[in-house]
Design a protein around this motif. Structure first.
Motif, PDB file in Angstrom:
ATOM      1  N   GLU A   1     -35.246-143.944  21.780  1.00 58.12           N
ATOM      2  CA  GLU A   1     -33.916-144.013  22.388  1.00 58.12           C
ATOM      3  C   GLU A   1     -32.846-143.633  21.371  1.00 58.12           C
ATOM      4  OE1 GLU A   1     -31.954-147.736  24.478  1.00 58.12           O
ATOM      5  OE2 GLU A   1     -31.419-147.581  22.350  1.00 58.12           O
ATOM      6  N   PHE A   2     -31.940-142.729  21.762  1.00 53.91           N
ATOM      7  CA  PHE A   2     -30.757-142.419  20.962  1.00 53.91           C
ATOM      8  C   PHE A   2     -29.541-142.913  21.724  1.00 53.91           C
ATOM      9  CE2 PHE A   2     -27.138-139.634  19.978  1.00 53.91           C
ATOM     10  CZ  PHE A   2     -26.993-139.943  18.631  1.00 53.91           C
ATOM     11  N   SER A   3     -28.711-143.720  21.074  1.00 55.97           N
ATOM     12  CA  SER A   3     -27.570-144.318  21.764  1.00 55.97           C
ATOM     13  C   SER A   3     -26.280-144.141  20.973  1.00 55.97           C
ATOM     14  CB  SER A   3     -27.817-145.815  22.015  1.00 55.97           C
ATOM     15  OG  SER A   3     -27.956-146.512  20.786  1.00 55.97           O
ATOM     16  N   LEU A   4     -25.186-144.053  21.699  1.00 55.03           N
ATOM     17  CA  LEU A   4     -23.833-144.061  21.145  1.00 55.03           C
ATOM     18  C   LEU A   4     -23.076-145.184  21.830  1.00 55.03           C
ATOM     19  CD1 LEU A   4     -22.923-140.247  21.133  1.00 55.03           C
ATOM     20  CD2 LEU A   4     -23.475-141.664  19.147  1.00 55.03           C
ATOM     21  N   GLY A   5     -22.398-146.014  21.055  1.00 57.41           N
ATOM     22  CA  GLY A   5     -21.708-147.141  21.662  1.00 57.41           C
ATOM     23  C   GLY A   5     -20.552-147.648  20.827  1.00 57.41           C
ATOM     24  N   MET A   6     -19.898-148.636  21.377  1.00 59.41           N
ATOM     25  CA  MET A   6     -18.766-149.257  20.718  1.00 59.41           C
ATOM     26  C   MET A   6     -18.979-150.765  20.656  1.00 59.41           C
ATOM     27  SD  MET A   6     -14.691-148.949  21.591  1.00 59.41           S
ATOM     28  CE  MET A   6     -14.702-147.229  21.074  1.00 59.41           C
TER      29      MET A   6
ATOM     30  N   VAL B   1     -23.871-145.640  25.881  1.00 63.25           N
ATOM     31  CA  VAL B   1     -24.724-144.799  26.704  1.00 63.25           C
ATOM     32  C   VAL B   1     -25.899-144.352  25.842  1.00 63.25           C
ATOM     33  CG1 VAL B   1     -23.425-142.702  26.120  1.00 63.25           C
ATOM     34  CG2 VAL B   1     -24.785-142.772  28.215  1.00 63.25           C
ATOM     35  N   ALA B   2     -27.078-144.182  26.450  1.00 67.77           N
ATOM     36  CA  ALA B   2     -28.287-143.864  25.699  1.00 67.77           C
ATOM     37  C   ALA B   2     -29.088-142.783  26.405  1.00 67.77           C
ATOM     38  CB  ALA B   2     -29.153-145.111  25.519  1.00 67.77           C
ATOM     39  N   LEU B   3     -29.729-141.941  25.599  1.00 66.64           N
ATOM     40  CA  LEU B   3     -30.685-140.959  26.094  1.00 66.64           C
ATOM     41  C   LEU B   3     -32.081-141.457  25.722  1.00 66.64           C
ATOM     42  CD1 LEU B   3     -31.323-138.184  27.366  1.00 66.64           C
ATOM     43  CD2 LEU B   3     -31.171-137.211  25.060  1.00 66.64           C
ATOM     44  N   LEU B   4     -32.920-141.631  26.719  1.00 68.95           N
ATOM     45  CA  LEU B   4     -34.245-142.204  26.516  1.00 68.95           C
ATOM     46  C   LEU B   4     -35.328-141.162  26.751  1.00 68.95           C
ATOM     47  CD1 LEU B   4     -36.101-144.720  26.133  1.00 68.95           C
ATOM     48  CD2 LEU B   4     -35.999-144.998  28.631  1.00 68.95           C
ATOM     49  N   ASN B   5     -36.238-141.058  25.792  1.00 68.65           N
ATOM     50  CA  ASN B   5     -37.444-140.249  25.935  1.00 68.65           C
ATOM     51  C   ASN B   5     -38.645-141.198  25.946  1.00 68.65           C
ATOM     52  OD1 ASN B   5     -39.618-138.523  23.813  1.00 68.65           O
ATOM     53  ND2 ASN B   5     -39.203-137.863  25.899  1.00 68.65           N
ATOM     54  N   TYR B   6     -39.421-141.174  27.031  1.00 63.77           N
ATOM     55  CA  TYR B   6     -40.541-142.108  27.118  1.00 63.77           C
ATOM     56  C   TYR B   6     -41.807-141.397  27.580  1.00 63.77           C
ATOM     57  CZ  TYR B   6     -39.479-142.294  32.156  1.00 63.77           C
ATOM     58  OH  TYR B   6     -39.252-141.963  33.473  1.00 63.77           O
TER      59      TYR B   6
ATOM     60  N   ASP C   1     -47.374-138.431  29.666  1.00 61.74           N
ATOM     61  CA  ASP C   1     -46.400-137.409  30.003  1.00 61.74           C
ATOM     62  C   ASP C   1     -45.108-137.693  29.240  1.00 61.74           C
ATOM     63  OD1 ASP C   1     -45.640-139.650  31.284  1.00 61.74           O
ATOM     64  OD2 ASP C   1     -45.508-138.789  33.285  1.00 61.74           O
ATOM     65  N   ASN C   2     -44.204-136.756  29.260  1.00 56.66           N
ATOM     66  CA  ASN C   2     -42.988-136.827  28.467  1.00 56.66           C
ATOM     67  C   ASN C   2     -41.795-136.693  29.396  1.00 56.66           C
ATOM     68  OD1 ASN C   2     -41.650-136.988  25.925  1.00 56.66           O
ATOM     69  ND2 ASN C   2     -41.214-134.807  26.074  1.00 56.66           N
ATOM     70  N   LYS C   3     -40.952-137.727  29.462  1.00 55.06           N
ATOM     71  CA  LYS C   3     -39.821-137.708  30.383  1.00 55.06           C
ATOM     72  C   LYS C   3     -38.552-138.172  29.676  1.00 55.06           C
ATOM     73  CE  LYS C   3     -42.500-138.483  34.613  1.00 55.06           C
ATOM     74  NZ  LYS C   3     -42.668-139.322  35.828  1.00 55.06           N
ATOM     75  N   PHE C   4     -37.416-137.705  30.214  1.00 57.15           N
ATOM     76  CA  PHE C   4     -36.106-138.097  29.708  1.00 57.15           C
ATOM     77  C   PHE C   4     -35.312-138.754  30.830  1.00 57.15           C
ATOM     78  CE2 PHE C   4     -37.338-134.817  26.728  1.00 57.15           C
ATOM     79  CZ  PHE C   4     -36.822-135.255  25.522  1.00 57.15           C
ATOM     80  N   THR C   5     -34.481-139.714  30.450  1.00 59.72           N
ATOM     81  CA  THR C   5     -33.583-140.346  31.398  1.00 59.72           C
ATOM     82  C   THR C   5     -32.392-140.933  30.641  1.00 59.72           C
ATOM     83  OG1 THR C   5     -33.424-141.913  33.258  1.00 59.72           O
ATOM     84  CG2 THR C   5     -34.660-142.634  31.315  1.00 59.72           C
ATOM     85  N   VAL C   6     -31.389-141.350  31.382  1.00 60.11           N
ATOM     86  CA  VAL C   6     -30.173-141.933  30.806  1.00 60.11           C
ATOM     87  C   VAL C   6     -30.143-143.425  31.119  1.00 60.11           C
ATOM     88  CG1 VAL C   6     -27.644-141.917  30.851  1.00 60.11           C
ATOM     89  CG2 VAL C   6     -28.903-139.767  30.982  1.00 60.11           C
ATOM     90  N   ALA C   7     -29.696-144.207  30.158  1.00 56.49           N
ATOM     91  CA  ALA C   7     -29.571-145.653  30.339  1.00 56.49           C
ATOM     92  C   ALA C   7     -28.234-146.116  29.767  1.00 56.49           C
ATOM     93  CB  ALA C   7     -30.720-146.394  29.657  1.00 56.49           C
TER      94      ALA C   7
ATOM     95  N   GLY D   1     -29.905-156.898  23.319  1.00 58.95           N
ATOM     96  CA  GLY D   1     -29.290-155.953  24.243  1.00 58.95           C
ATOM     97  C   GLY D   1     -30.203-155.566  25.380  1.00 58.95           C
ATOM     98  N   ALA D   2     -29.603-155.306  26.528  1.00 55.14           N
ATOM     99  CA  ALA D   2     -30.320-154.830  27.710  1.00 55.14           C
ATOM    100  C   ALA D   2     -29.952-153.370  27.958  1.00 55.14           C
ATOM    101  CB  ALA D   2     -29.962-155.685  28.925  1.00 55.14           C
ATOM    102  N   ARG D   3     -30.861-152.648  28.592  1.00 55.66           N
ATOM    103  CA  ARG D   3     -30.626-151.262  28.963  1.00 55.66           C
ATOM    104  C   ARG D   3     -30.822-151.117  30.467  1.00 55.66           C
ATOM    105  NH1 ARG D   3     -30.706-152.522  23.580  1.00 55.66           N
ATOM    106  NH2 ARG D   3     -30.611-150.657  22.260  1.00 55.66           N
ATOM    107  N   LYS D   4     -29.743-150.801  31.148  1.00 58.74           N
ATOM    108  CA  LYS D   4     -29.809-150.599  32.594  1.00 58.74           C
ATOM    109  C   LYS D   4     -30.146-149.152  32.891  1.00 58.74           C
ATOM    110  CE  LYS D   4     -29.370-151.613  36.954  1.00 58.74           C
ATOM    111  NZ  LYS D   4     -30.386-152.466  37.628  1.00 58.74           N
ATOM    112  N   MET D   5     -31.202-148.944  33.684  1.00 59.23           N
ATOM    113  CA  MET D   5     -31.646-147.597  34.015  1.00 59.23           C
ATOM    114  C   MET D   5     -31.172-147.199  35.406  1.00 59.23           C
ATOM    115  SD  MET D   5     -35.529-147.690  32.478  1.00 59.23           S
ATOM    116  CE  MET D   5     -35.669-145.912  32.648  1.00 59.23           C
ATOM    117  N   PHE D   6     -31.212-145.891  35.667  1.00 58.99           N
ATOM    118  CA  PHE D   6     -30.792-145.368  36.963  1.00 58.99           C
ATOM    119  C   PHE D   6     -31.982-144.848  37.769  1.00 58.99           C
ATOM    120  CE2 PHE D   6     -27.042-145.159  34.311  1.00 58.99           C
ATOM    121  CZ  PHE D   6     -26.082-145.711  35.142  1.00 58.99           C
ATOM    122  N   ASN D   7     -33.191-145.114  37.277  1.00 54.67           N
ATOM    123  CA  ASN D   7     -34.382-144.778  38.053  1.00 54.67           C
ATOM    124  C   ASN D   7     -35.329-145.968  38.045  1.00 54.67           C
ATOM    125  OD1 ASN D   7     -35.914-144.724  35.635  1.00 54.67           O
ATOM    126  ND2 ASN D   7     -35.551-142.529  35.369  1.00 54.67           N
ATOM    127  N   ASP D   8     -36.453-145.807  38.733  1.00 55.54           N
ATOM    128  CA  ASP D   8     -37.379-146.929  38.905  1.00 55.54           C
ATOM    129  C   ASP D   8     -38.805-146.486  38.617  1.00 55.54           C
ATOM    130  OD1 ASP D   8     -37.721-149.641  39.508  1.00 55.54           O
ATOM    131  OD2 ASP D   8     -38.331-149.206  41.552  1.00 55.54           O
TER     132      ASP D   8
END
Length: 256
Positions: free
Chosen positions: A121-126, A151-156, A171-177, A199-206
């Motif tokens: 996970e790569f994240s940028l935050g305040m 906001v974070a970019l996740l590769n899983y 497999d190799n997938k990307f998503t935003v959290a 910290g928690a990471r809220k995802m936009f997929n399931d």
């Protein structure tokens, strides 16, 4: 549909806010004139990564798998810090790790499979410091709780198997959290800082648990997206920069 649209709009607003903090040079120049000293930190942390979803509907501390993070923090003012971080974990998800005598997990029993998951996970935050942690750097021992969001970019990558037979290869997938959480930082000395963070990471997929409404409509809950967590301890080193008043500057530099 409306709920997803609202979440996406909030995410866009959050990204714009973070971007304005990074690229608003006029405000940054004003802060440089006000603050005689600015600080930056580099650090490393170890902890645990966790998952919550259909297979494990509640957060459970014993489900944590080893994780590691490295980060850079820039303190733009007394209460605010910008942070970039890279977090990684291998096998944070393992179906067998969730099952014990104290839990009834119907989805886990129904699937009867083993899922291994690793992520980067790569994240940028305040961060917002509740106490004036950077008020007087001459004081070696300072402490402040803080809240963070970003906001974070996740590769899983995940692999599904049953009794040793691989059903779905890695497999190799990307998503935003959206990461958010709390922490506390403590100054061990003028340069060294110790921190605790949850910290928690809220995802936009399931789909992080390989169980989603498209493939398993009768089982997966489309209204409850997956989440993952990171909690750990970190150590950072502070770099100080003394900002000369404009009248003493010979030539403006890149960071001026």
């Amino acid at each position: 549909m409306i709920f997803n649209t609202i979440k996406q709009a909030l995410l866009i607003c959050l990204i714009l806010q973070i971007g304005s903090a990074f690229f608003n040079s006029a405000a940054y120049a004003q802060l440089q004139q006000i603050k005689p000293i600015t600080t930056s930190e580099i650090g490393i942390g170890i902890g645990g990564a966790n998952y919550k979803g259909e297979i494990s509907p509640n957060y459970r501390f014993l489900n944590n798998q080893p994780a590691m993070t490295v980060f850079y923090r820039h303190n733009i003012s007394a209460p605010l810090s910008l942070k970039a971080a890279l977090m990684g974990s291998h096998r944070i998800f393992n179906d067998k790790a969730f099952k014990d005598e104290s839990q009834e997990l119907p989805y886990h029993d129904w699937r009867n499979m083993d899922l291994k998951l690793s992520m980067i996970e790569f994240s940028l935050g305040m961060e917002y410091n509740f106490l004036d942690y950077y008020a007087d750097i001459r004081q070696p021992h300072r402490v402040s709780p803080y809240f963070f969001a970003g906001v974070a970019l996740l590769n899983y990558n995940h692999q599904l198997s049953r009794e040793g037979d691989i059903l779905e290869a890695f497999d190799n997938k990307f998503t935003v959290a959206v990461p958010f959480g709390v922490g506390v930082k403590y100054a061990l000395s003028k340069q060294w800082n110790l921190g605790l963070e949850f910290g928690a990471r809220k995802m936009f997929n399931d789909v992080i648990d390989y169980l989603n409404e498209d493939d398993d409509l009768s089982v997966a809950n489309p209204f409850n997206k997956d989440m993952y967590f990171y909690n750990g301890i970190n150590l950072s080193y502070t770099f100080y920069r003394i900002n000369c008043p404009p009248v003493y500057k010979r030539k403006a530099g890149v960071l001026d």
